[in-house]
Design a protein around this motif. Structure first.
Motif, PDB file in Angstrom:
ATOM      1  N   UNK A  66     -21.429 -88.796  14.532  1.00 39.91           N
ATOM      2  CA  UNK A  66     -21.612 -87.669  15.437  1.00 39.91           C
ATOM      3  C   UNK A  66     -23.051 -87.187  15.303  1.00 39.91           C
ATOM      4  N   UNK A  67     -23.734 -87.068  16.438  1.00 42.70           N
ATOM      5  CA  UNK A  67     -25.086 -86.531  16.488  1.00 42.70           C
ATOM      6  C   UNK A  67     -25.019 -85.141  17.111  1.00 42.70           C
ATOM      7  N   UNK A  68     -25.828 -84.227  16.600  1.00 46.27           N
ATOM      8  CA  UNK A  68     -25.899 -82.896  17.206  1.00 46.27           C
ATOM      9  C   UNK A  68     -26.863 -82.924  18.387  1.00 46.27           C
ATOM     10  N   UNK A  69     -26.776 -81.890  19.212  1.00 43.37           N
ATOM     11  CA  UNK A  69     -27.727 -81.751  20.312  1.00 43.37           C
ATOM     12  C   UNK A  69     -29.162 -81.650  19.805  1.00 43.37           C
ATOM     13  N   UNK A  70     -29.344 -81.094  18.590  1.00 43.08           N
ATOM     14  CA  UNK A  70     -30.689 -80.987  18.015  1.00 43.08           C
ATOM     15  C   UNK A  70     -31.282 -82.373  17.757  1.00 43.08           C
ATOM     16  N   UNK A  71     -30.456 -83.349  17.402  1.00 42.65           N
ATOM     17  CA  UNK A  71     -30.938 -84.723  17.202  1.00 42.65           C
ATOM     18  C   UNK A  71     -31.325 -85.332  18.536  1.00 42.65           C
ATOM     19  N   UNK A  72     -30.537 -85.060  19.573  1.00 41.57           N
ATOM     20  CA  UNK A  72     -30.872 -85.557  20.913  1.00 41.57           C
ATOM     21  C   UNK A  72     -32.246 -85.048  21.331  1.00 41.57           C
ATOM     22  N   UNK A 111     -33.153 -90.227  23.115  1.00 35.42           N
ATOM     23  CA  UNK A 111     -33.050 -91.672  22.918  1.00 35.42           C
ATOM     24  C   UNK A 111     -31.799 -92.086  22.153  1.00 35.42           C
ATOM     25  N   UNK A 112     -30.717 -91.334  22.282  1.00 34.45           N
ATOM     26  CA  UNK A 112     -29.495 -91.684  21.558  1.00 34.45           C
ATOM     27  C   UNK A 112     -28.683 -92.731  22.306  1.00 34.45           C
ATOM     28  N   UNK A 113     -28.133 -93.684  21.560  1.00 41.95           N
ATOM     29  CA  UNK A 113     -27.160 -94.624  22.109  1.00 41.95           C
ATOM     30  C   UNK A 113     -25.804 -93.963  21.862  1.00 41.95           C
ATOM     31  N   UNK A 114     -25.473 -93.005  22.722  1.00 44.61           N
ATOM     32  CA  UNK A 114     -24.297 -92.173  22.477  1.00 44.61           C
ATOM     33  C   UNK A 114     -23.791 -91.604  23.795  1.00 44.61           C
ATOM     34  N   UNK A 115     -22.551 -91.146  23.735  1.00 45.70           N
ATOM     35  CA  UNK A 115     -21.999 -90.475  24.920  1.00 45.70           C
ATOM     36  C   UNK A 115     -21.663 -89.039  24.534  1.00 45.70           C
ATOM     37  N   UNK A 116     -21.770 -88.127  25.486  1.00 42.28           N
ATOM     38  CA  UNK A 116     -21.469 -86.733  25.157  1.00 42.28           C
ATOM     39  C   UNK A 116     -20.014 -86.578  24.735  1.00 42.28           C
ATOM     40  N   UNK A 117     -19.819 -85.878  23.632  1.00 42.50           N
ATOM     41  CA  UNK A 117     -18.476 -85.664  23.109  1.00 42.50           C
ATOM     42  C   UNK A 117     -17.941 -84.323  23.591  1.00 42.50           C
ATOM     43  N   UNK A 118     -18.835 -83.389  23.829  1.00 40.64           N
ATOM     44  CA  UNK A 118     -18.414 -82.087  24.302  1.00 40.64           C
ATOM     45  C   UNK A 118     -19.221 -80.983  23.663  1.00 40.64           C
ATOM     46  N   UNK A 119     -19.134 -79.808  24.263  1.00 41.25           N
ATOM     47  CA  UNK A 119     -19.774 -78.633  23.688  1.00 41.25           C
ATOM     48  C   UNK A 119     -18.843 -78.065  22.624  1.00 41.25           C
ATOM     49  N   UNK A 120     -19.412 -77.734  21.485  1.00 50.40           N
ATOM     50  CA  UNK A 120     -18.604 -77.193  20.397  1.00 50.40           C
ATOM     51  C   UNK A 120     -19.310 -76.005  19.781  1.00 50.40           C
ATOM     52  N   UNK A 121     -18.553 -74.959  19.535  1.00 54.17           N
ATOM     53  CA  UNK A 121     -19.098 -73.795  18.841  1.00 54.17           C
ATOM     54  C   UNK A 121     -18.753 -73.976  17.368  1.00 54.17           C
ATOM     55  N   UNK A 122     -19.663 -74.629  16.638  1.00 51.72           N
ATOM     56  CA  UNK A 122     -19.376 -74.942  15.243  1.00 51.72           C
ATOM     57  C   UNK A 122     -20.067 -73.987  14.275  1.00 51.72           C
ATOM     58  N   UNK A 123     -20.885 -73.073  14.812  1.00 50.41           N
ATOM     59  CA  UNK A 123     -21.488 -72.020  13.991  1.00 50.41           C
ATOM     60  C   UNK A 123     -21.128 -70.695  14.630  1.00 50.41           C
ATOM     61  N   UNK A 124     -20.665 -69.760  13.838  1.00 59.79           N
ATOM     62  CA  UNK A 124     -20.153 -68.488  14.350  1.00 59.79           C
ATOM     63  C   UNK A 124     -21.196 -67.679  15.109  1.00 59.79           C
ATOM     64  N   UNK A 125     -22.451 -67.781  14.721  1.00 64.28           N
ATOM     65  CA  UNK A 125     -23.488 -66.921  15.296  1.00 64.28           C
ATOM     66  C   UNK A 125     -24.393 -67.652  16.277  1.00 64.28           C
ATOM     67  N   UNK A 126     -23.851 -68.621  17.019  1.00 60.99           N
ATOM     68  CA  UNK A 126     -24.695 -69.364  17.951  1.00 60.99           C
ATOM     69  C   UNK A 126     -23.931 -69.721  19.216  1.00 60.99           C
ATOM     70  N   UNK A 127     -24.670 -70.207  20.182  1.00 61.44           N
ATOM     71  CA  UNK A 127     -24.067 -70.740  21.395  1.00 61.44           C
ATOM     72  C   UNK A 127     -23.470 -72.111  21.076  1.00 61.44           C
ATOM     73  N   UNK A 128     -22.542 -72.581  21.895  1.00 66.82           N
ATOM     74  CA  UNK A 128     -22.012 -73.937  21.674  1.00 66.82           C
ATOM     75  C   UNK A 128     -23.135 -74.978  21.708  1.00 66.82           C
ATOM     76  N   UNK A 129     -22.976 -76.024  20.921  1.00 65.93           N
ATOM     77  CA  UNK A 129     -23.954 -77.108  20.874  1.00 65.93           C
ATOM     78  C   UNK A 129     -23.312 -78.388  21.392  1.00 65.93           C
TER      79      UNK A 129
END
Length: 161
Positions: A110-116, A122-140
């Motif tokens: 799993x790559x984060x949006x920050x890596x993208x 340049x990721x060889x990847x497909x979007x998995x979805x937006x996820x709110x994995x940190x309480x104090x941030x927007x979904x990534x």
């Protein structure tokens, strides 16, 4: 379900976190040495941690490449159906990187949006979805590696989505 973790101030970097999903009695050798060797060969600094393998990279593209090569080689050289790698790759804080890792299942990277962003898309990847994995941030945006390259020596390219 527990609440997403609060983000803490800590050193930022590009991290590759590795965990093993064990299902039954592992049949092959422990892949840690192979994983660590691949990461070190790609310029990583290994970090002592409760995770089986944790590495920091100066170059996000090298982190992505090392994660893909690591997954590919462990699947083919060790080939243990009872021990599957879970890999999370993130540019940011270590706690965020671990949260990205926790979004993966066995044999997933799993790559984060920050890596993208850090790799210029340049990721060889497909979007998995937006996820709110940190309480104090927007979904990534999270990305799931496609592991679609027959030649692991080439640079990864984003596939059409």
């Amino acid at each position: 379900m527990t609440a997403p973790p609060e983000r803490k101030e800590e050193e930022s970097g590009t991290y590759v976190c590795v965990e093993f999903e064990i299902g039954g009695e592992p049949l092959g050798p422990d892949p840690r040495t192979l994983v660590e060797t691949i990461f070190l060969d790609n310029g990583a600094n290994l970090i002592e941690h409760e995770l089986p393998v944790l590495a920091a990279f100066d170059d996000p593209a090298k982190a992505v490449e090392a994660a893909i090569v690591c997954q590919w080689r462990v699947q083919r050289e060790i080939d243990d159906p009872c021990r599957k790698l879970r890999i999370g790759v993130h540019s940011g804080s270590l706690s965020e990187a671990i949260a990205v890792l926790e979004c993966s299942n066995g044999n997933q990277i799993i790559f984060s949006g920050a890596i993208d962003v850090a790799t210029g898309g340049a990721l060889d990847a497909r979007p998995m979805g937006l996820a709110k994995i940190w309480a104090d941030s927007q979904p990534t945006q999270l990305w799931l590696s496609t592991d679609s390259r027959p030649d692991i020596d080439g640079r990864p390219l984003r596939i059409p989505t």
